[in-house]
Structure formats: C-alpha cells, structure tokens
Motif scaffolding. Structure first.
Motif, PDB file in Angstrom:
ATOM      1  N   CYS A 228     -13.233  24.317 -19.691  1.00 24.56           N
ATOM      2  CA  CYS A 228     -12.502  23.909 -20.889  1.00 24.56           C
ATOM      3  C   CYS A 228     -11.295  24.816 -21.103  1.00 24.56           C
ATOM      4  CB  CYS A 228     -13.401  23.977 -22.127  1.00 24.56           C
ATOM      5  SG  CYS A 228     -14.972  23.128 -21.930  1.00 24.56           S
ATOM      6  N   CYS A 292     -12.753  19.608 -19.958  1.00 25.39           N
ATOM      7  CA  CYS A 292     -12.437  19.261 -21.338  1.00 25.39           C
ATOM      8  C   CYS A 292     -11.263  20.137 -21.748  1.00 25.39           C
ATOM      9  CB  CYS A 292     -13.641  19.497 -22.253  1.00 25.39           C
ATOM     10  SG  CYS A 292     -13.340  19.086 -23.994  1.00 25.39           S
ATOM     11  N   LEU A 311     -12.131  14.961 -20.401  1.00 27.34           N
ATOM     12  CA  LEU A 311     -12.129  14.631 -21.825  1.00 27.34           C
ATOM     13  C   LEU A 311     -10.980  15.401 -22.461  1.00 27.34           C
ATOM     14  CD1 LEU A 311     -13.421  13.404 -24.394  1.00 27.34           C
ATOM     15  CD2 LEU A 311     -14.864  15.455 -24.509  1.00 27.34           C
ATOM     16  N   LEU A 342     -13.964  16.478 -31.182  1.00 24.40           N
ATOM     17  CA  LEU A 342     -14.993  16.708 -30.176  1.00 24.40           C
ATOM     18  C   LEU A 342     -16.354  16.308 -30.720  1.00 24.40           C
ATOM     19  CD1 LEU A 342     -15.220  17.897 -27.315  1.00 24.40           C
ATOM     20  CD2 LEU A 342     -15.683  20.111 -28.370  1.00 24.40           C
TER      21      LEU A 342
END
Length: 394
Positions: A228, A292, A311, A342
């Motif tokens: 992320c 992400c 994502l 989220l």
C-alpha cells in the motif's frame, strides 16, 4: 530577458516534481534510456517537495549538478491544501523564482543542454514561460497530464468527470480539470506537450507508453503480500483499523506514507508501516500480489503490467486523483477497482482475486505497448510535434 545558453547537441537537462515518487521513477528510467542513445545528462531540476532521503538515494548518485526550485505544494501528510493556501503557495513561488532568477539562469547556462525534458515540474514551467530560450534549445514537457488521446487512461473531457454523487468530489474534480488545463497552457508557452498514457507509443503517435522499465510479471505461487502507498496518513490509519478488526491470515501487509504510523495505544500495529522509501518499496513491489494505493499513475500502470490487482483510493479532495481513479477503472476494468473510501469488502476483493482471461489480456496488452517505449521516444525526439488535444473548456 532571454536565457543565454551555448547548447551542446548531445546534452540534456531533466526536471521533475518532487511530490510522489512516480515522476521521479519515470524520470530516472528516462535518463538511462537517453544515455543509452548517446546523450549526456547535464543537470537535474526538482523542487522542495522532494524528500532529502530520496535526493540522497536517487538523484545525487547521478553525479550531476542539482537545482532545487520552490514547490507549489498541493498535498501535505494531513491532506490537500485548501484553495486559499494553495494560492498563497503559488504567489510565494513566483516571488522565489524572481528572487533566484540569476542563480537559475546560471545553472541552465552551465548545463549547456540542448534538450530540456520537463516531467510536470510547474516551477520550471513558470520560469521558462516568461524567459525565452535560444532557438537551438528544445523543450519537451512529458507527463500524463500534457494532453489527451482516444483510449487514454487520463481523458479529462467533461464526459469523464467522476460519476460520484458527493458534491465535494465533483467540485474537486471540476477544479482539477481547470487547473490541468491552465498548467498545460502554461507549459505550451515554452515547448511541446508530450502525453503519456496506456494507449501511447503506437506507430504514428506523438505520445509515449507509460512504463519505461517493465516490471517482471507476477509468478504463480508467490507468498501473499499486499503493498500500500498513500500520500496522506488517513487511509493508512483506516486500513490499519480494518485489519485489526478483520485480520487476514497468511497475508503480509506493508504500507508506505510520508511518515510511519504511530503505534496505537495498548496494542501493536496490524500491518508493517514505513516512511516513503524508494528502495524498500521497489523490493516489496517486486514480490507483491496485490496493491492498494492513492491514485497517481505509475504504480497503477506498473502493477497492471505485472498482472496484479489494484484498489485505488483517491486522496481526499484531490481532484486530479479522483479523475484518474475513474479513468483507470474504465480503461483497465479487470485489474483496477476504485473507491472513494476504504472498506473491508474491497480489501477482500484484493485478497481473494483470481485471474481471468480478461485480466491476463489486459496486463499483456499494456506490457506489449510499453515494450516499444524506446521507439516511441525516438519518434518524439525526432519531431515534429503534433499539438495535443488540450482539455475542453467547461
């Protein structure tokens, strides 16, 4: 007055903005590509948004003179700056450029560059727009925002504004559309606009494919790793709380933010937190199985090239990222999902993702277009340059 340079035809100057690592990653890869063509790097221009540790790690080893310009900071670790503070930043940059006029001119003259490549460095763009360069010096402004083309992942036309119902999101996206248009007009005062997009690089196109260094494709049997990256800490904290309530057995989770997350009171972090660091990020990216991230561009394109699901969570009120999120999800629907907030259901979409024929074709198609980036750059360097379709007026 005009800028005085005695250019060396074999020397180029590179400029990129300091916010985010995507511009820097593309810029450094571009240096290697141009050096392989026999050109010499005469200097690097960035801005005060560039963290010192990245300068030390990535830029200083190039061994060339460095010019750091004042930055128009858009995002801090807390979020997007409100319009009045952004305007004050822009005015401060104007004053800073005027004050440093002599030093900047001296740097440009000593570089002896016959080719300026500017990757969305707004301060240099403002400086060059008001100070003519010699006719023998070419300026190429290369960035995803520099234009639009059919099939682009960054089509900023009115019809591509995000279909979100939140007034704040719509207002931010509309403001970003106007800002990008204004910046493209500013850059066009001093050079050619060369768009980067997922459909770029094909024969006859005056645009570039998005990835210069194509990452290795995802191999079967890799250990599950969610990587992320966020411009601010808010989504990282939200993810940490979600994983505390809904642990993901067997998954390794790493998150990068401007500063590492603080440990919650009474418990340990439910993920591995790191400050922004390019080397470690690249090491983890090479073996991640899901991504992400905030909705810049390079990380998304690189993940799709690897065949990794993505994502995207646009930074709150960051209009350009809101537009990017929708464009990426439309252009790459089988590997990219965009959400404004989220949620655990979307995290589980990442962790339970299974490849399909469509997702494999999506990844293979982008890899194929990026494989021709060297030939595309040759076309761009040779010119002539077709004026890109400047963003429609609202």
């Amino acid at each position: 007055p005009p800028i005085e340079i005695e250019p060396d035809p074999s020397t180029f100057l590179l400029a990129f903005c300091g916010s985010g690592t995507g511009h820097m990653t593309q810029a450094i890869a571009l240096v290697r590509l141009l050096q392989a063509k026999g050109l010499t790097l005469g200097g690097v221009v960035t801005d005060t948004d560039m963290p010192q540790r990245l300068l030390d790690e990535v830029v200083m080893p190039l061994g060339v003179p460095l010019l750091v310009l004042p930055a128009i900071t858009l995002v801090t670790k807390s979020g997007v700056l409100p319009p009045h503070r952004l305007l004050l930043k822009a005015c401060a940059v104007d004053r800073g450029l005027a004050k440093e006029d002599g030093r900047i001119r001296e740097f440009l003259a000593k570089s002896r560059a016959a080719l300026f490549i500017n990757m969305w460095q707004i301060s240099l763009g403002k400086f060059l727009a008001l100070r003519p360069l010699p006719p023998s010096v070419r300026v190429l402004h290369i960035a995803a925002q520099c234009g639009q083309a059919r099939g682009s992942t960054l089509a900023h036309s009115t019809g591509d504004l995000p279909p979100f119902r939140e007034p704040v999101s719509m207002l931010a996206a509309t403001a970003a559309k106007g800002t990008v248009e204004a910046m493209c007009s500013l850059f066009a005062e001093s050079g050619a606009l060369i768009p980067i997009h997922a459909a770029g690089g094909v024969a006859g196109s005056a645009s570039l494919a998005p990835i210069i260094d194509i990452p290795e494709a995802l191999q079967p049997g890799c250990k599950p790793l969610l990587l992320c990256y966020f411009l601010t800490q808010a989504p990282a904290r939200a993810l940490e709380r979600l994983l505390h309530r809904h642990p993901m057995e067997g998954w390794e989770v790493h998150v990068f933010t401007p500063e590492a997350l603080k440990t919650p009171r009474g418990r340990t972090l439910s993920l591995e937190s790191h400050p922004k660091e390019r080397r470690l990020f690249q090491e983890l990216f090479a073996r991640c199985t899901a991504v992400c991230c905030s909705t810049g561009n390079e990380t998304i394109w690189e993940a799709v090239c690897r065949g990794v699901p993505v994502l995207t969570i646009p930074t709150f009120q960051h209009g350009e990222q809101i537009m990017n999120a929708v464009a990426h999800a439309r252009a790459l629907p089988h590997l990219v999902r965009t959400r404004m907030k989220l949620r655990i259901a979307d995290v589980r979409w990442l962790t339970s993702f299974e490849q399909t024929d469509e997702s494999r074709q999506e990844s293979a198609g982008l890899r194929e277009r990026c494989a021709g980036v060297a030939e595309g750059l040759d076309r761009v360097l040779a010119g002539p340059y077709e004026a890109p379709v400047i963003i429609e007026k609202m």
